[in-house]
Design an enzyme around this catalytic site. Structure first.
Site, PDB file in Angstrom:
ATOM      1  N   THR A 183       0.862  -1.190   0.000  1.00  0.00           N
ATOM      2  CA  THR A 183       0.000   0.000   0.000  1.00  0.00           C
ATOM      3  C   THR A 183       0.893   1.233   0.000  1.00  0.00           C
ATOM      4  OG1 THR A 183      -0.065   0.089   2.373  1.00  0.00           O
ATOM      5  CG2 THR A 183      -1.819  -1.141   1.307  1.00  0.00           C
ATOM      6  N   GLU A 325      -5.893  -3.553  -0.650  1.00  0.00           N
ATOM      7  CA  GLU A 325      -6.297  -4.689   0.191  1.00  0.00           C
ATOM      8  C   GLU A 325      -7.503  -5.446  -0.377  1.00  0.00           C
ATOM      9  OE1 GLU A 325      -5.471  -1.682   1.070  1.00  0.00           O
ATOM     10  OE2 GLU A 325      -4.473  -1.593   3.017  1.00  0.00           O
ATOM     11  N   LYS A 436     -12.774  17.497  12.263  1.00  0.00           N
ATOM     12  CA  LYS A 436     -13.625  17.476  13.452  1.00  0.00           C
ATOM     13  C   LYS A 436     -13.797  18.890  13.979  1.00  0.00           C
ATOM     14  CE  LYS A 436     -14.958  14.313  16.914  1.00  0.00           C
ATOM     15  NZ  LYS A 436     -14.683  13.159  17.739  1.00  0.00           N
ATOM     16  N   TRP A 441     -18.332  15.892  12.698  1.00  0.00           N
ATOM     17  CA  TRP A 441     -17.480  15.601  11.554  1.00  0.00           C
ATOM     18  C   TRP A 441     -17.905  16.365  10.300  1.00  0.00           C
ATOM     19  CZ3 TRP A 441     -13.206  13.390  12.885  1.00  0.00           C
ATOM     20  CH2 TRP A 441     -13.176  12.469  13.939  1.00  0.00           C
TER      21      TRP A 441
HETATM   22  P1  AMP Z   1      -5.064   2.292  -2.603  1.00  0.00           P
HETATM   23  O1  AMP Z   1      -4.820   1.139  -1.713  1.00  0.00           O
HETATM   24  O2  AMP Z   1      -3.849   3.108  -2.864  1.00  0.00           O
HETATM   25  O3  AMP Z   1      -5.764   1.871  -3.828  1.00  0.00           O
HETATM   26  O4  AMP Z   1      -6.037   3.293  -1.818  1.00  0.00           O
HETATM   27  C1  AMP Z   1      -7.298   2.873  -1.365  1.00  0.00           C
HETATM   28  C2  AMP Z   1      -8.066   4.044  -0.827  1.00  0.00           C
HETATM   29  O5  AMP Z   1      -8.341   4.978  -1.885  1.00  0.00           O
HETATM   30  C3  AMP Z   1      -9.441   3.686  -0.305  1.00  0.00           C
HETATM   31  O6  AMP Z   1      -9.387   3.183   1.012  1.00  0.00           O
HETATM   32  C4  AMP Z   1     -10.147   5.019  -0.391  1.00  0.00           C
HETATM   33  O7  AMP Z   1      -9.822   5.864   0.690  1.00  0.00           O
HETATM   34  C5  AMP Z   1      -9.587   5.620  -1.651  1.00  0.00           C
HETATM   35  N1  AMP Z   1     -10.499   5.353  -2.756  1.00  0.00           N
HETATM   36  C6  AMP Z   1     -10.414   4.408  -3.704  1.00  0.00           C
HETATM   37  N2  AMP Z   1     -11.425   4.500  -4.583  1.00  0.00           N
HETATM   38  C7  AMP Z   1     -12.201   5.541  -4.177  1.00  0.00           C
HETATM   39  C8  AMP Z   1     -13.398   6.141  -4.653  1.00  0.00           C
HETATM   40  N3  AMP Z   1     -14.011   5.719  -5.738  1.00  0.00           N
HETATM   41  N4  AMP Z   1     -13.909   7.182  -3.942  1.00  0.00           N
HETATM   42  C9  AMP Z   1     -13.302   7.632  -2.825  1.00  0.00           C
HETATM   43  N5  AMP Z   1     -12.158   7.118  -2.343  1.00  0.00           N
HETATM   44  C10 AMP Z   1     -11.610   6.078  -2.998  1.00  0.00           C
END
Ligand code: AMP
Length: 536
Positions: A183, A325, A436, A441
């Site tokens: 990640t 994940e 916050k 929120w």
């Molecule tokens: P990654 O592991 O780098 O793909 O990041 C995952 C995170 O990206 C998720 O937990 C979200 O916070 C954000 N994310 C992915 N897709 C979206 C989406 N369509 N809208 C809002 N946030 C997203």
């Protein structure tokens, strides 16, 4: 009574054989700096079998980690299959990560070999002595002009391939590891997610399905989302499996080059993060094309961006949600028939949601820090949790405190969301990005969406800054489109009817660019640091 069906392992080599046997005539195009390179799945399959032989020749251990440091290309696709189909574990390194993170990840995963595109060799080579388990660096000449070091560890991809014998692929255990990905790690050390053959197979079917990307033999698929980030959203497996032609942008990631590739290669399906589509829009607007779907996720797709595509390119954006994940795609925002007769604005608002989970993935929202479920009323917000055969159970050798699962077996996403009565997801924020104010929120994502609907605004990111009375208050960081003007009051007047009054940012800062993470997302951490002492 037990079912009486065959228990055939769901493995990546099964996908490989299907492509090899049934889709050999389908083309693959890679856009390299020196020009386009064309091949077919038949040629790709032969080369992939020989690449399996190369991994044997190099002495890569039975489940050794095979790292890649490369753009999206046909060669990268060979690695995507040769490593798992010989029992090894593909480990895609993100070319945009900071050097220390790359070193950490390569050592943590114990990579034995790195396959690197010549164009990005200068980013990798200075780190190679810090990657203590790497024994070979195999250079893939993609038309870059970087000097190739005279070092016994450095080998040439095509030379190795030419000398190798093809191998048979057979992976007996569907639960063995196929690939891994770290990640992006906005906090703490990057964390490794290890995908199994089974999870890869099932995710592939999930991505192909009509409510998802709906890939078929009629498609020309172009993953702009990198193969070094979250498996190119599964498109590198799903497109071959569906017999779709593939177009890879290679190192040619400039917006103009991407738009030209879409038009010239008659791309029907493509996918990338919002910042990519933001950049490509002016180069694609008004041109004839063959697109039927543009997938987008990784961060929230602004309603204004999707609408701009509908108006100027002729199709809105398909919103998808997921994370490293979750392989990574877990939900998509196709509109149900309930919206057939709705007006365009209602449809656009619905499209800005993250959609319903794919078959196989379940979602719930819970009170923070508990496993107490919250109602699906689109009002209550809580931590989004998911479970399913392509959701991770735990990280690979995690640092202390990086638990992923709840006591009852759901995966914690760290996203804050509401669910409507049909379980359609609306992400309100990342837990750590919520603001916050006076104990309540505020969603930075909702504010950003509202600000980005102003015609003069190119990008907006909202962060919380310390406030003596309210703890935190929103600060809007706004990038204007070139040649456009707008003042603070104009921005605030624009969003006043769109959000609760107490959500209105206390200030608007006009900045040149929103800092981005290695995967192109807004880096709010950097903005929070920059404005930590901001006086409201
Ligand atoms: P990654 O592991 O780098 O793909 O990041 C995952 C995170 O990206 C998720 O937990 C979200 O916070 C954000 N994310 C992915 N897709 C979206 C989406 N369509 N809208 C809002 N946030 C997203």
């Amino acid at each position: 009574m037990r079912g009486l069906m065959q228990d055939v392992p769901l493995t990546v080599d099964t996908i490989f054989r299907h492509v090899e046997q049934h889709h050999g005539d389908v083309p693959i195009v890679t856009n390299n700096p020196g020009g386009k390179v064309r091949t077919t799945y038949a040629e790709w399959a032969q080369r992939t079998r020989r690449l399996g032989g190369v991994l044997d020749t190099l002495g890569i251990s039975a489940d050794g980690r095979v790292a890649t440091f490369a753009w999206n290309s046909a060669r990268h696709l060979e690695l995507y299959f040769a490593a798992p189909c010989t029992g090894r574990v593909l480990h895609t390194l993100n070319v945009r990560l900071f050097p220390e993170q790359l070193t950490y990840i390569a050592n943590h995963a114990e990579d034995e070999v790195v396959f690197v595109d010549r164009t990005v060799l200068p980013l990798l080579w200075p780190l190679i002595d810090t990657m203590t388990t790497v024994r070979h660096v195999v250079v893939m000449d993609d038309g870059g002009d970087a000097e190739i070091p005279d070092d016994p560890r450095v080998l040439d991809y095509e030379t190795l391939l030419a000398a190798a014998e093809p191998v048979e692929f057979s992976v007996p255990d569907e639960n063995s590891a196929a690939s891994m990905c770290y990640t992006s790690g906005t906090t703490g050390n990057p964390k490794g997610v290890v995908y199994s053959h089974r999870s890869t197979f099932l995710h592939t079917l999930g991505v192909i399905a009509p409510n998802a990307f709906g890939l078929s033999v009629r498609d020309v698929a172009m993953p702009v989302v990198p193969m070094f980030h979250a498996n190119a959203w599964g498109i590198a497996q799903a497109a071959p499996a569906a017999g779709s032609a593939l177009v890879f942008p290679g190192a040619m990631m400039q917006p103009q080059a991407i738009a030209d590739l879409i038009v010239d290669e008659k791309v029907t399906f493509t996918a990338g993060v919002p910042t990519i589509w933001q950049g490509v829009l002016p180069h694609l607007a008004g041109r004839e094309h063959s697109l039927r779907e543009i997938g987008c996720g990784g961060s929230a797709v602004p309603k204004a961006l999707s609408e701009a595509y509908r108006e100027q390119v002729g199709l809105p954006i398909l919103h998808a949600w997921g994370m490293t994940e979750t392989h990574p795609v877990a939900s998509s925002g196709v509109l149900s028939r309930a919206f057939d007769d709705a007006d365009e604005d209602t449809r656009a608002t619905q499209r800005a949601r993250q959609g319903i989970p794919f078959i196989g993935v379940e979602a719930r929202i819970v009170e923070a820090g508990t496993i107490d479920e919250l109602p699906w009323d689109d009002v209550a917000t809580g931590e989004l949790q998911v479970r399913g055969p392509w959701c991770a159970q735990e990280y690979y050798n995690p640092d202390a405190g990086a638990e992923l699962s709840t006591s009852d077996g759901w995966m914690k996403t760290g996203d804050v969301a509401a669910l409507d009565p049909f379980g359609n997801i609306r992400i309100a924020d990342r837990t750590k990005d919520l603001i916050k104010s006076g104990g309540e929120w505020i969603s930075s994502v909702d504010l950003e969406n509202a600000i980005m609907s102003h015609p003069a605004v190119a990008e907006a990111a909202v962060v919380g800054v310390p406030h003596p009375k309210w703890d935190e208050r929103p600060l809007a960081c706004v990038v204007l489109k070139s040649g456009e003007t707008a003042g603070e009051q104009e921005i605030l007047d624009h969003i006043a009817p769109l959000v609760a009054k107490w959500w209105l940012p206390d200030a608007v800062e006009f900045i040149d660019e929103v800092p981005k993470t290695s995967v192109g997302k807004f880096s709010k951490k950097d903005l929070r640091t920059r404005f930590a002492d901001y006086e409201l």
